[in-house]
Design an enzyme around this catalytic site. Structure first.
Site, PDB file in Angstrom:
ATOM      1  N   LYS A  12       0.845  -1.199   0.000  1.00 48.04           N
ATOM      2  CA  LYS A  12       0.000   0.000   0.000  1.00 48.04           C
ATOM      3  C   LYS A  12       0.886   1.257   0.000  1.00 48.04           C
ATOM      4  O   LYS A  12       2.096   1.180   0.219  1.00 48.04           O
ATOM      5  CB  LYS A  12      -0.923  -0.042   1.228  1.00 48.04           C
ATOM      6  N   ARG A  40      -0.856 -14.361   5.015  1.00 57.02           N
ATOM      7  CA  ARG A  40      -1.574 -13.637   6.079  1.00 57.02           C
ATOM      8  C   ARG A  40      -0.843 -13.778   7.410  1.00 57.02           C
ATOM      9  O   ARG A  40      -0.828 -12.859   8.217  1.00 57.02           O
ATOM     10  CB  ARG A  40      -3.040 -14.081   6.168  1.00 57.02           C
ATOM     11  N   ARG A  74       3.011  -6.193   9.471  1.00 60.71           N
ATOM     12  CA  ARG A  74       2.194  -5.105   9.998  1.00 60.71           C
ATOM     13  C   ARG A  74       2.632  -4.701  11.403  1.00 60.71           C
ATOM     14  O   ARG A  74       2.610  -3.528  11.755  1.00 60.71           O
ATOM     15  CB  ARG A  74       0.719  -5.529   9.991  1.00 60.71           C
ATOM     16  N   ASN A  93      -1.457  -0.290   7.539  1.00 60.92           N
ATOM     17  CA  ASN A  93      -0.782  -1.556   7.823  1.00 60.92           C
ATOM     18  C   ASN A  93       0.044  -2.074   6.645  1.00 60.92           C
ATOM     19  O   ASN A  93       0.318  -3.261   6.547  1.00 60.92           O
ATOM     20  CB  ASN A  93      -1.795  -2.590   8.333  1.00 60.92           C
ATOM     21  N   HIS A 105      -1.682  -5.401   1.836  1.00 61.48           N
ATOM     22  CA  HIS A 105      -2.962  -6.103   1.741  1.00 61.48           C
ATOM     23  C   HIS A 105      -2.682  -7.543   1.359  1.00 61.48           C
ATOM     24  O   HIS A 105      -1.832  -7.807   0.505  1.00 61.48           O
ATOM     25  CB  HIS A 105      -3.856  -5.475   0.669  1.00 61.48           C
TER      26      HIS A 105
HETATM   27  P1  IDP Z   1      -7.439  -7.082   6.196  1.00 63.26           P
HETATM   28  O1  IDP Z   1      -6.676  -6.031   5.380  1.00 63.26           O
HETATM   29  O2  IDP Z   1      -6.633  -7.593   7.350  1.00 63.26           O
HETATM   30  O3  IDP Z   1      -8.024  -8.173   5.326  1.00 63.26           O
HETATM   31  P2  IDP Z   1     -10.085  -5.827   6.272  1.00 63.26           P
HETATM   32  O4  IDP Z   1     -11.120  -6.055   7.322  1.00 63.26           O
HETATM   33  O5  IDP Z   1     -10.321  -6.413   4.909  1.00 63.26           O
HETATM   34  O6  IDP Z   1      -8.682  -6.314   6.871  1.00 63.26           O
HETATM   35  O7  IDP Z   1      -9.899  -4.251   6.149  1.00 63.26           O
HETATM   36  C1  IDP Z   1      -9.277  -3.655   5.048  1.00 63.26           C
HETATM   37  C2  IDP Z   1      -8.398  -2.511   5.515  1.00 63.26           C
HETATM   38  O8  IDP Z   1      -9.197  -1.490   6.131  1.00 63.26           O
HETATM   39  C3  IDP Z   1      -7.382  -2.904   6.595  1.00 63.26           C
HETATM   40  O9  IDP Z   1      -6.209  -3.489   6.063  1.00 63.26           O
HETATM   41  C4  IDP Z   1      -7.117  -1.589   7.275  1.00 63.26           C
HETATM   42  O10 IDP Z   1      -6.203  -0.777   6.508  1.00 63.26           O
HETATM   43  C5  IDP Z   1      -8.494  -0.931   7.249  1.00 63.26           C
HETATM   44  N1  IDP Z   1      -9.286  -1.231   8.456  1.00 63.26           N
HETATM   45  C6  IDP Z   1      -9.933  -2.389   8.758  1.00 63.26           C
HETATM   46  N2  IDP Z   1     -10.583  -2.319   9.936  1.00 63.26           N
HETATM   47  C7  IDP Z   1     -10.351  -1.059  10.394  1.00 63.26           C
HETATM   48  C8  IDP Z   1     -10.779  -0.364  11.597  1.00 63.26           C
HETATM   49  O11 IDP Z   1     -11.497  -0.893  12.460  1.00 63.26           O
HETATM   50  N3  IDP Z   1     -10.334   0.907  11.722  1.00 63.26           N
HETATM   51  C9  IDP Z   1      -9.541   1.519  10.798  1.00 63.26           C
HETATM   52  N4  IDP Z   1      -9.128   0.924   9.673  1.00 63.26           N
HETATM   53  C10 IDP Z   1      -9.522  -0.363   9.460  1.00 63.26           C
HETATM   54 MG    MG Z   2      -9.472  -8.013   3.804  1.00 62.97          MG
END
Ligand code: IDP
Ligand code: MG
Length: 167
Positions: A10, A91, A108, A122, A125
């Site tokens: 990212k 992951r 991360r 983070n 992705h």
């Molecule tokens: P993942 O990237 O671990 O699969 P997802 O739930 O798909 O997690 O969320 C996508 C992205 O949205 C995350 O990587 C993060 O950058 C952001 N994100 C997810 N949950 C939150 C939150 O509760 N607060 C702020 N940002 C979040």
């Molecule tokens: Mg996701």
């Protein structure tokens, strides 16, 4: 089981010059890179990528984040890794979504942060499961950008369209 996974470095990962570190960490998995490119992310692409989160209060911010508007880096690096248990391996290396909860040796956990406005920055992705991986890979790549045949394709007959070629 061999499977494919979409990885995005990212905009914060690019801005922090972490590309080399992240690719080195991912190489620990011994998976094969079967596609890679730099992408300028449109709002449409970002919204489609994160469509499962469109009801979340942070949706608008993560769209801006993926487009690079929070980091003055309007690009991401997109890769497809392929091999045994690719999603689980990547992951695990990436760590938990919340960088403060991620294992401190994970990608991360090492490089992520939570911004003052609450976005989880983070750096990477990783597709979360096999059907999401297929949806995301088809969204980010066309079949001829991937060096193996991952999913069925079809031939489309089309009249010569205008396209950019080297001058
Ligand atoms: P993942 O990237 O671990 O699969 P997802 O739930 O798909 O997690 O969320 C996508 C992205 O949205 C995350 O990587 C993060 O950058 C952001 N994100 C997810 N949950 C939150 C939150 O509760 N607060 C702020 N940002 C979040
Ligand atoms: Mg996701």
């Amino acid at each position: 089981m061999s499977q494919a996974v979409l990885i995005l470095i990212k905009p914060d990962g690019l801005k922090k010059s972490l590309t080399g570190n992240i690719l080195t960490r991912l190489s620990e998995t011994k998976l094969e890179i079967v596609a890679a490119k730099m992408v300028r992310v449109s709002a449409e692409l970002a919204k489609e990528h994160y469509k499962h989160l469109e009801d979340k209060p942070f949706f608008g911010e993560i769209i801006k984040y993926l487009q690079g508007e929070l980091h003055d880096r309007k690009k991401v690096m997109a890769l497809v890794y392929w091999g045994e248990d690719a999603i689980k391996k990547c992951r695990e290396l990436a760590g938990a979504t919340n960088p403060e909860e991620a294992d401190s040796t994970s990608i991360r956990g090492s490089y992520g942060r939570i911004t003052t406005s609450g976005v989880y920055e983070n750096v990477i992705h990783v597709s979360s499961n096999q059907s999401e991986a297929e949806r995301e890979i088809k969204l980010w790549f066309s079949p001829d950008e991937i060096i193996v045949d991952l999913y069925p394709t079809k031939d489309l007959a089309c009249k010569e369209a205008a396209k950019k070629v080297w001058g």
